[in-house]
Design a protein around this motif. Structure first.
Motif, mmCIF file in Angstrom:
data_model
loop_
_atom_site.group_PDB
_atom_site.id
_atom_site.type_symbol
_atom_site.label_atom_id
_atom_site.label_comp_id
_atom_site.label_asym_id
_atom_site.label_seq_id
_atom_site.Cartn_x
_atom_site.Cartn_y
_atom_site.Cartn_z
ATOM 1 N N GLU A 86 32.007 48.106 46.380
ATOM 2 C CA GLU A 86 31.714 49.069 47.341
ATOM 3 C C GLU A 86 32.861 49.318 48.429
ATOM 4 O O GLU A 86 33.132 50.260 49.409
ATOM 5 N N SER A 87 33.814 48.390 48.285
ATOM 6 C CA SER A 87 34.995 48.244 49.180
ATOM 7 C C SER A 87 36.269 48.209 48.433
ATOM 8 O O SER A 87 36.336 47.087 47.673
ATOM 9 N N ARG A 88 37.167 49.158 48.343
ATOM 10 C CA ARG A 88 38.512 48.837 47.572
ATOM 11 C C ARG A 88 39.200 47.547 47.723
ATOM 12 O O ARG A 88 39.849 47.067 46.924
ATOM 13 N N LEU A 89 39.195 47.137 49.075
ATOM 14 C CA LEU A 89 40.024 46.082 49.330
ATOM 15 C C LEU A 89 39.437 44.738 48.426
ATOM 16 O O LEU A 89 40.344 43.878 48.175
ATOM 17 N N PHE A 90 38.150 44.558 48.329
ATOM 18 C CA PHE A 90 37.338 43.786 47.590
ATOM 19 C C PHE A 90 37.660 43.921 46.104
ATOM 20 O O PHE A 90 37.705 43.136 45.157
ATOM 21 N N TRP A 91 37.281 45.355 45.723
ATOM 22 C CA TRP A 91 37.594 45.626 44.361
ATOM 23 C C TRP A 91 38.843 45.431 43.823
ATOM 24 O O TRP A 91 38.986 45.211 42.477
ATOM 25 N N ALA A 92 39.950 45.451 44.587
ATOM 26 C CA ALA A 92 41.332 45.286 44.049
ATOM 27 C C ALA A 92 41.340 43.911 43.403
ATOM 28 O O ALA A 92 42.221 43.625 42.327
ATOM 29 N N SER A 93 40.504 42.778 43.778
ATOM 30 C CA SER A 93 40.605 41.473 42.990
ATOM 31 C C SER A 93 39.618 41.262 41.868
ATOM 32 O O SER A 93 39.533 40.905 40.850
ATOM 33 N N HIS A 94 38.288 42.083 42.436
ATOM 34 C CA HIS A 94 37.361 42.069 41.508
ATOM 35 C C HIS A 94 37.357 42.796 40.260
ATOM 36 O O HIS A 94 36.807 42.367 39.113
ATOM 37 N N VAL A 95 38.256 43.838 40.369
ATOM 38 C CA VAL A 95 38.426 44.576 39.204
ATOM 39 C C VAL A 95 38.867 44.154 37.909
ATOM 40 O O VAL A 95 38.633 44.412 36.813
ATOM 41 N N VAL A 96 39.619 42.821 38.194
ATOM 42 C CA VAL A 96 40.094 42.014 37.033
ATOM 43 C C VAL A 96 38.837 41.591 36.140
ATOM 44 O O VAL A 96 39.186 41.676 35.056
ATOM 45 N N HIS A 97 37.840 41.476 36.610
ATOM 46 C CA HIS A 97 36.600 40.876 35.870
ATOM 47 C C HIS A 97 36.293 41.879 35.094
ATOM 48 O O HIS A 97 35.430 41.941 34.052
ATOM 49 N N ASN A 112 48.691 42.220 29.554
ATOM 50 C CA ASN A 112 49.485 41.594 30.498
ATOM 51 C C ASN A 112 48.812 41.117 31.713
ATOM 52 O O ASN A 112 48.460 41.711 32.496
ATOM 53 N N PRO A 113 48.762 39.845 31.684
ATOM 54 C CA PRO A 113 47.979 39.150 32.725
ATOM 55 C C PRO A 113 48.547 39.503 34.277
ATOM 56 O O PRO A 113 47.690 39.763 35.051
ATOM 57 N N ILE A 114 49.710 39.746 34.186
ATOM 58 C CA ILE A 114 50.365 39.962 35.719
ATOM 59 C C ILE A 114 49.933 41.422 36.114
ATOM 60 O O ILE A 114 49.313 41.740 37.356
ATOM 61 N N LYS A 115 49.951 42.174 35.181
ATOM 62 C CA LYS A 115 49.360 43.750 35.544
ATOM 63 C C LYS A 115 47.980 43.671 35.656
ATOM 64 O O LYS A 115 47.501 44.135 36.575
ATOM 65 N N ILE A 116 47.112 42.893 34.935
ATOM 66 C CA ILE A 116 45.827 43.034 35.125
ATOM 67 C C ILE A 116 45.585 42.487 36.399
ATOM 68 O O ILE A 116 44.545 43.028 37.299
ATOM 69 N N ALA A 117 46.186 41.451 37.306
ATOM 70 C CA ALA A 117 45.877 40.851 38.174
ATOM 71 C C ALA A 117 46.149 41.655 39.393
ATOM 72 O O ALA A 117 45.509 41.666 40.528
ATOM 73 N N PHE A 118 47.239 42.501 39.385
ATOM 74 C CA PHE A 118 47.811 43.211 40.461
ATOM 75 C C PHE A 118 47.707 44.494 40.542
ATOM 76 O O PHE A 118 48.175 45.463 41.524
ATOM 77 N N ILE A 119 47.588 45.281 39.372
ATOM 78 C CA ILE A 119 47.801 46.845 39.200
ATOM 79 C C ILE A 119 47.006 47.464 40.066
ATOM 80 O O ILE A 119 47.326 48.481 40.761
ATOM 81 N N GLU A 120 45.519 47.133 40.486
ATOM 82 C CA GLU A 120 44.631 47.721 41.403
ATOM 83 C C GLU A 120 45.042 47.584 42.928
ATOM 84 O O GLU A 120 45.238 48.471 43.494
ATOM 85 N N TRP A 121 45.743 46.232 43.203
ATOM 86 C CA TRP A 121 46.318 46.276 44.532
ATOM 87 C C TRP A 121 47.702 47.171 44.657
ATOM 88 O O TRP A 121 47.686 47.809 45.857
ATOM 89 N N ASN A 169 48.029 50.194 43.016
ATOM 90 C CA ASN A 169 47.557 51.416 43.374
ATOM 91 C C ASN A 169 46.793 51.759 44.630
ATOM 92 O O ASN A 169 46.834 52.759 45.227
ATOM 93 N N MET A 170 46.102 50.637 45.016
ATOM 94 C CA MET A 170 45.499 50.877 46.229
ATOM 95 C C MET A 170 46.443 50.813 47.545
ATOM 96 O O MET A 170 46.117 52.050 48.319
ATOM 97 N N PHE A 171 47.595 50.158 47.460
ATOM 98 C CA PHE A 171 48.566 50.396 48.564
ATOM 99 C C PHE A 171 49.222 51.786 48.438
ATOM 100 O O PHE A 171 49.696 52.371 49.458
ATOM 101 N N LYS A 172 49.547 52.272 47.366
ATOM 102 C CA LYS A 172 50.114 53.592 47.252
ATOM 103 C C LYS A 172 49.477 54.572 47.663
ATOM 104 O O LYS A 172 49.757 55.552 48.436
ATOM 105 N N ASP A 173 47.831 54.583 47.453
ATOM 106 C CA ASP A 173 47.179 55.468 47.867
ATOM 107 C C ASP A 173 47.035 55.571 49.355
ATOM 108 O O ASP A 173 46.913 56.443 50.083
#
Length: 304
Positions: free
Chosen positions: A106-117, A242-251, A253-257
């Protein structure tokens, strides 16, 4: 200081044996319609798990320091390390996990890390190993109240590990439904399949760790429907192993937005705090919006 074993490290052989057994079971005729294992996807999940274990050496040091700082300086009581305190901490930890997990959706700051799972389009025991590389450095804030009321930090970390270990076996399609009494109280493969679904009816439901009762108490429970087969992954899949992309892609995207374009400071901050899908101009759709749209054209019996 009482010493407790790191049970996750001891459980690694169990993880490997369980995945091999599941691989055997899910290749049988009855499971040929499931996606089962895909080699690249499974290796990506395992790589994420190994990265999580490695970074855990650093994140757990921060967590321990924070827990001990509160425990030694600000605890309100001293809860002894005894049999009944392990019963208390079981419920306290599971309650904390529910709210951590719910806020992570429910919060994108936390979703940025949890989305990996949630990034795998497959659902098997290897998916359980697809863990965040960043969440361990700040998600522990949901447990800070526990050393404050007097739980020993060692006990807290042990119970957190027990919860994580329990959740490993529920990442499978090889188990359909368990006895009704168990499904009513405990988190199960069926309940957790719902949680990993990208179907609108399943989005942001069943945040339980061990006990499903929290979802039923706080209105986030959704049973697995026979007429609605779970589609795993994200509303918009990332399409990479790609593990690097999986780990950080949402971070990224979030900072871009949040920090690109013309937006007020308030809206930039809201991109970090609001749920995934939120936009400052109102064009985005949240999971609740998608769920309501789905229910309009797919009415279901709510007396489940």
């Amino acid at each position: 200081m009482p010493e407790f074993p790191n049970i996750i490290h001891f459980a690694i052989p169990f993880f490997v044996i369980s995945m091999l057994l599941e691989l055997y079971v899910t290749t049988r005729e009855a499971y040929k319609e499931t996606k089962g294992y895909e080699l690249k996807d499974a290796f990506a999940s395992i790589a994420m798990g190994l990265g999580n274990v490695f970074l855990g050496f650093f994140s757990k040091a921060i967590v321990l320091l924070a827990f001990f700082w509160i425990y030694e300086n600000y605890r309100l009581f001293t809860i002894p390390v005894t049999w009944w305190s392990f019963i208390l901490i079981f419920f306290a930890d599971d309650f904390s996990y529910y709210w951590f997990h719910r806020v992570s959706h429910e919060s994108r700051l936390f979703w940025a890390s949890h989305v990996v799972h949630h990034s795998s389009e497959h659902y098997n025991l290897s998916t359980a190993l697809r863990q965040t590389w960043s969440g361990g450095f700040y998600s522990f804030i949901f447990w800070l109240w526990m050393p404050l009321i007097g739980f020993h930090p060692g006990m807290i970390l042990l119970q957190m590990s027990i919860s994580l270990l329990y959740q490993f076996w529920i990442h499978t399609e090889a188990i359909n439904k368990l006895p009704k009494w168990f499904e009513v109280v405990m988190n199960t493969p069926s309940h957790h399949r719902v949680h990993h679904g990208s179907n609108p009816i399943y989005l942001d439901r069943n945040h339980a760790g061990i006990l499903i009762i929290w979802d039923k108490l706080f209105g986030t429970f959704q049973p697995e429907l026979e007429e609605e087969k779970v589609t795993y992954g994200l509303v918009k899949n990332i399409n990479t192993f790609n593990p690097i992309k999986i780990a950080f892609i949402e971070w990224i995207n979030m900072f871009k937005d949040a920090f690109s374009g013309k937006k007020s400071l308030k809206n930039r901050i809201l991109y970090l705090l609001k749920p995934p899908g939120w936009t400052h101009d109102g064009t985005g759709k949240l999971s609740d919006d998608l769920r309501k749209e789905w229910l309009k054209s797919n009415p279901i019996d709510k007396n489940y």
